[in-house]
Write a protein that holds these residues in place. Structure first.
Motif, PDB file in Angstrom:
ATOM      1  N   ASN A 174       0.849  -1.130   0.024  1.00  0.00           N
ATOM      2  CA  ASN A 174      -0.003   0.150   0.044  1.00  0.00           C
ATOM      3  C   ASN A 174       0.764   1.138  -0.012  1.00  0.00           C
ATOM      4  N   TYR A 175       0.649   2.299  -0.830  1.00  0.00           N
ATOM      5  CA  TYR A 175       1.468   3.378  -1.202  1.00  0.00           C
ATOM      6  C   TYR A 175       0.678   4.323  -1.672  1.00  0.00           C
ATOM      7  N   GLN A 176       0.692   5.735  -1.595  1.00  0.00           N
ATOM      8  CA  GLN A 176       0.156   6.709  -2.128  1.00  0.00           C
ATOM      9  C   GLN A 176       0.816   6.993  -3.547  1.00  0.00           C
ATOM     10  N   GLN A 177      -0.125   7.292  -4.388  1.00  0.00           N
ATOM     11  CA  GLN A 177       0.152   7.725  -5.665  1.00  0.00           C
ATOM     12  C   GLN A 177      -0.763   8.722  -6.358  1.00  0.00           C
ATOM     13  N   ASP A 178      -0.216   9.976  -6.658  1.00  0.00           N
ATOM     14  CA  ASP A 178      -1.000  10.874  -7.017  1.00  0.00           C
ATOM     15  C   ASP A 178      -2.427  11.326  -6.383  1.00  0.00           C
ATOM     16  N   GLY A 179      -1.987  11.135  -4.980  1.00  0.00           N
ATOM     17  CA  GLY A 179      -3.276  11.466  -3.845  1.00  0.00           C
ATOM     18  C   GLY A 179      -4.156  10.451  -3.882  1.00  0.00           C
ATOM     19  N   GLN A 180      -3.788   9.255  -4.219  1.00  0.00           N
ATOM     20  CA  GLN A 180      -4.822   8.182  -4.170  1.00  0.00           C
ATOM     21  C   GLN A 180      -3.974   7.133  -3.501  1.00  0.00           C
ATOM     22  N   LEU A 181      -4.925   6.252  -2.541  1.00  0.00           N
ATOM     23  CA  LEU A 181      -4.058   4.821  -2.036  1.00  0.00           C
ATOM     24  C   LEU A 181      -4.028   3.983  -3.088  1.00  0.00           C
ATOM     25  N   LYS A 182      -2.807   3.384  -3.332  1.00  0.00           N
ATOM     26  CA  LYS A 182      -2.654   2.253  -4.320  1.00  0.00           C
ATOM     27  C   LYS A 182      -2.402   1.163  -3.611  1.00  0.00           C
ATOM     28  N   THR A 183      -2.988  -0.278  -4.000  1.00  0.00           N
ATOM     29  CA  THR A 183      -2.782  -1.415  -3.439  1.00  0.00           C
ATOM     30  C   THR A 183      -2.447  -2.294  -4.482  1.00  0.00           C
ATOM     31  N   LEU A 184      -1.199  -3.023  -4.167  1.00  0.00           N
ATOM     32  CA  LEU A 184      -0.798  -3.760  -5.032  1.00  0.00           C
ATOM     33  C   LEU A 184      -0.648  -5.200  -4.362  1.00  0.00           C
ATOM     34  N   THR A 185      -1.007  -6.550  -5.094  1.00  0.00           N
ATOM     35  CA  THR A 185      -1.368  -7.916  -4.545  1.00  0.00           C
ATOM     36  C   THR A 185      -0.307  -8.611  -4.989  1.00  0.00           C
ATOM     37  N   SER A 186       0.271  -9.616  -4.655  1.00  0.00           N
ATOM     38  CA  SER A 186       1.136 -10.484  -5.005  1.00  0.00           C
ATOM     39  C   SER A 186       1.105 -12.027  -4.377  1.00  0.00           C
ATOM     40  N   ALA A 187       0.905 -13.069  -5.185  1.00  0.00           N
ATOM     41  CA  ALA A 187       0.626 -14.076  -4.853  1.00  0.00           C
ATOM     42  C   ALA A 187       2.085 -14.755  -4.243  1.00  0.00           C
ATOM     43  N   VAL A 188       2.227 -15.733  -3.404  1.00  0.00           N
ATOM     44  CA  VAL A 188       3.515 -16.048  -2.699  1.00  0.00           C
ATOM     45  C   VAL A 188       3.602 -17.440  -3.332  1.00  0.00           C
ATOM     46  N   VAL A 189       4.773 -17.672  -3.701  1.00  0.00           N
ATOM     47  CA  VAL A 189       5.298 -19.256  -3.915  1.00  0.00           C
ATOM     48  C   VAL A 189       6.500 -19.561  -3.198  1.00  0.00           C
ATOM     49  N   LYS A 190       6.492 -20.489  -2.351  1.00  0.00           N
ATOM     50  CA  LYS A 190       7.588 -20.902  -1.460  1.00  0.00           C
ATOM     51  C   LYS A 190       8.173 -19.756  -0.637  1.00  0.00           C
ATOM     52  N   GLY A 191       7.443 -18.804  -0.384  1.00  0.00           N
ATOM     53  CA  GLY A 191       8.019 -17.641   0.467  1.00  0.00           C
ATOM     54  C   GLY A 191       8.333 -16.502  -0.387  1.00  0.00           C
TER      55      GLY A 191
ATOM     56  N   PHE B 195     -10.034   6.408   5.448  1.00  0.00           N
ATOM     57  CA  PHE B 195      -8.961   6.239   6.304  1.00  0.00           C
ATOM     58  C   PHE B 195      -8.208   7.463   6.397  1.00  0.00           C
ATOM     59  N   ARG B 196      -6.821   7.312   6.360  1.00  0.00           N
ATOM     60  CA  ARG B 196      -6.074   8.727   6.369  1.00  0.00           C
ATOM     61  C   ARG B 196      -6.330   9.514   5.050  1.00  0.00           C
ATOM     62  N   ASP B 197      -6.930   9.144   4.064  1.00  0.00           N
ATOM     63  CA  ASP B 197      -7.184   9.934   2.897  1.00  0.00           C
ATOM     64  C   ASP B 197      -8.628  10.791   3.060  1.00  0.00           C
ATOM     65  N   ASN B 198      -9.127  10.499   4.203  1.00  0.00           N
ATOM     66  CA  ASN B 198     -10.146  11.217   4.402  1.00  0.00           C
ATOM     67  C   ASN B 198     -10.106  12.777   3.826  1.00  0.00           C
ATOM     68  N   GLU B 199     -11.124  13.362   3.059  1.00  0.00           N
ATOM     69  CA  GLU B 199     -11.049  14.613   2.205  1.00  0.00           C
ATOM     70  C   GLU B 199     -11.033  15.657   3.188  1.00  0.00           C
ATOM     71  N   VAL B 200     -11.752  15.506   4.378  1.00  0.00           N
ATOM     72  CA  VAL B 200     -11.930  16.793   5.269  1.00  0.00           C
ATOM     73  C   VAL B 200     -10.597  16.749   6.185  1.00  0.00           C
ATOM     74  N   ALA B 201     -10.170  15.842   6.242  1.00  0.00           N
ATOM     75  CA  ALA B 201      -8.823  15.657   7.000  1.00  0.00           C
ATOM     76  C   ALA B 201      -7.688  16.241   6.343  1.00  0.00           C
ATOM     77  N   LYS B 202      -7.739  16.007   5.059  1.00  0.00           N
ATOM     78  CA  LYS B 202      -6.630  16.622   4.191  1.00  0.00           C
ATOM     79  C   LYS B 202      -7.202  18.088   3.938  1.00  0.00           C
ATOM     80  N   LEU B 203      -8.209  18.594   3.806  1.00  0.00           N
ATOM     81  CA  LEU B 203      -8.650  20.071   3.844  1.00  0.00           C
ATOM     82  C   LEU B 203      -7.928  20.791   5.013  1.00  0.00           C
ATOM     83  N   TYR B 204      -8.082  20.072   6.225  1.00  0.00           N
ATOM     84  CA  TYR B 204      -7.890  20.811   7.452  1.00  0.00           C
ATOM     85  C   TYR B 204      -6.273  20.407   7.783  1.00  0.00           C
TER      86      TYR B 204
END
Length: 377
Positions: A41-58, A332-341
């Motif tokens: 999870n990370y911020q990209q252009d003001g939006q929360l971006k979530t990438l998912t990866s499968a796990v193969v033997k760790g 979450f932490r990207d709440n628009e009012v929270a960012k406004l304030y």
């Protein structure tokens, strides 16, 4: 042979990625496979971006494009239950993404993982060592509250004592960050930390001084310009200024505007169901509300809960007895009012007069009661 192939694939020299602004995060954590998954999870252009990866033997892998370094949250879902179902004990590591190839490894969990190939994460590791004493002290304050009997948790004296401890520790952390930025004016981490330090009640003069001491490249970067904007927002939400208007949905999905409360004294309260200090203040806040609600005073709560935790938000409202209006966009932490304030940490609040002017900030416990008593004499 398959395991050797995977490790060989992940170890490929990706010098081209650095040239094209691409990051490659490769991990080896234990030997688990499906249904285990890993989330980034990370911020990209003001939006929360979530990438998912499968796990193969760790083994797992993430790739993406960056314009500048990003702080990220890596979550290892060992049971494959889904990130929204993971609680406070989730296997999580905070790290920085930067251009190039990052290698992460651990025998058992991402929270214990080491990272190589990343100068920024090495810098961050050294900075974290500076924060260990104060962060440990903050955890002890949280445990003190959680382990206290329910009757003691509701004690105003106990709550104010904990709040005083947290405020002192927060002040100590601010000093550490400002000193670090002063000593490391060319480090991206310095700029990142100053951005995290920016809040509605920050000393804008001190912050501007610390920011101006950074290198020209950092000040002119995208994040540097964002911090300039936050400094401007802090000035806009200073005591004496007009509170920025907004619209956000209540618990029933009905739009609510701050301007709907014009003509009343309003305590704009930022909180979340997962925030222990916020919840600790609620008993006294309920008493304050009940005392002054008939005297042209109300509270408007803005929650930083997220979409996957709406049930927790509603449960907290009910169990804490919060009968005033509550709104949230569940981002979450990207709440628009929270960012406004410019809210980067909670609890925080603004006291607004009937004309819409901000007349107080971060008034808690007895401090809030004294302010209201002076108004409603």
């Amino acid at each position: 042979m398959k395991k050797i192939f995977l490790l060989g694939l992940f170890a490929f020299p990706f010098t081209v990625w650095a040239q094209n602004g691409i990051f490659l995060l490769t991990g080896q954590v234990g030997q688990e496979s499906a249904p285990a998954k890993v989330y980034l999870n990370y911020q990209q252009d003001g939006q929360l971006k979530t990438l998912t990866s499968a796990v193969v033997k760790g083994a797992f892998q993430f790739k993406g494009t960056l314009t500048d370094p990003k702080q990220a949250q890596l979550v290892f879902d060992h049971e494959g239950t889904g990130m929204e179902k993971l609680g406070r004990t989730a296997d999580v590591k905070i790290l920085f993404l930067e251009k190039g190839s990052l290698l992460l490894s651990s025998k058992d969990s991402v929270k214990n993982a080491s990272i190589s190939g990343s100068p920024l994460n090495e810098t961050y590791k050294r900075f974290q060592a500076l924060m260990v004493p104060s962060e440990k002290a903050m955890r002890m304050v949280e445990l003190e509250y959680r382990n206290a009997p329910e009757a003691k948790q509701k004690s105003q004296q106990f709550q104010e004592s904990l709040q005083s401890k947290l405020m002192k520790l927060s002040a100590e952390q601010r000093v550490i960050i400002l000193q670090y930025a002063k000593k490391n004016p060319t480090s991206f981490l310095s700029l990142h930390l100053l951005t995290q330090l920016a809040s509605p009640d920050m000393d804008t003069q001190v912050m501007r001084s610390a920011f101006n001491a950074l290198s020209t490249n950092l000040r002119g970067s995208k994040l540097g310009k964002e911090l300039v904007g936050k400094l401007g927002t802090a000035s806009a939400t200073a005591v004496g200024g007009m509170a920025p208007n907004f619209t956000q949905n209540d618990v029933n999905g009905k739009p609510v505007k701050l301007s709907d409360f014009k003509g009343k004294y309003v305590l704009l309260d930022f909180w979340a169901s997962w925030c222990v200090p916020c919840r600790a203040q609620h008993p006294n806040l309920v008493k304050t509300y009940n005392k002054y609600k008939g005297k042209n005073f109300t509270i408007l709560g803005v929650s930083l809960d997220d979409a996957g935790k709406k049930a927790d938000w509603l449960k907290a409202i009910k169990s804490d007895g919060l009968t005033w209006t509550q709104v949230s966009d569940l981002k979450f932490r990207d709440n628009e009012v929270a960012k406004l304030y410019n809210i980067n940490a909670i609890p925080q609040n603004f006291l607004i007069d009937p004309s819409g002017k901000i007349i107080g900030k971060n008034l808690h416990g007895e401090e809030l009661n004294k302010k209201l008593a002076s108004i409603f004499k």
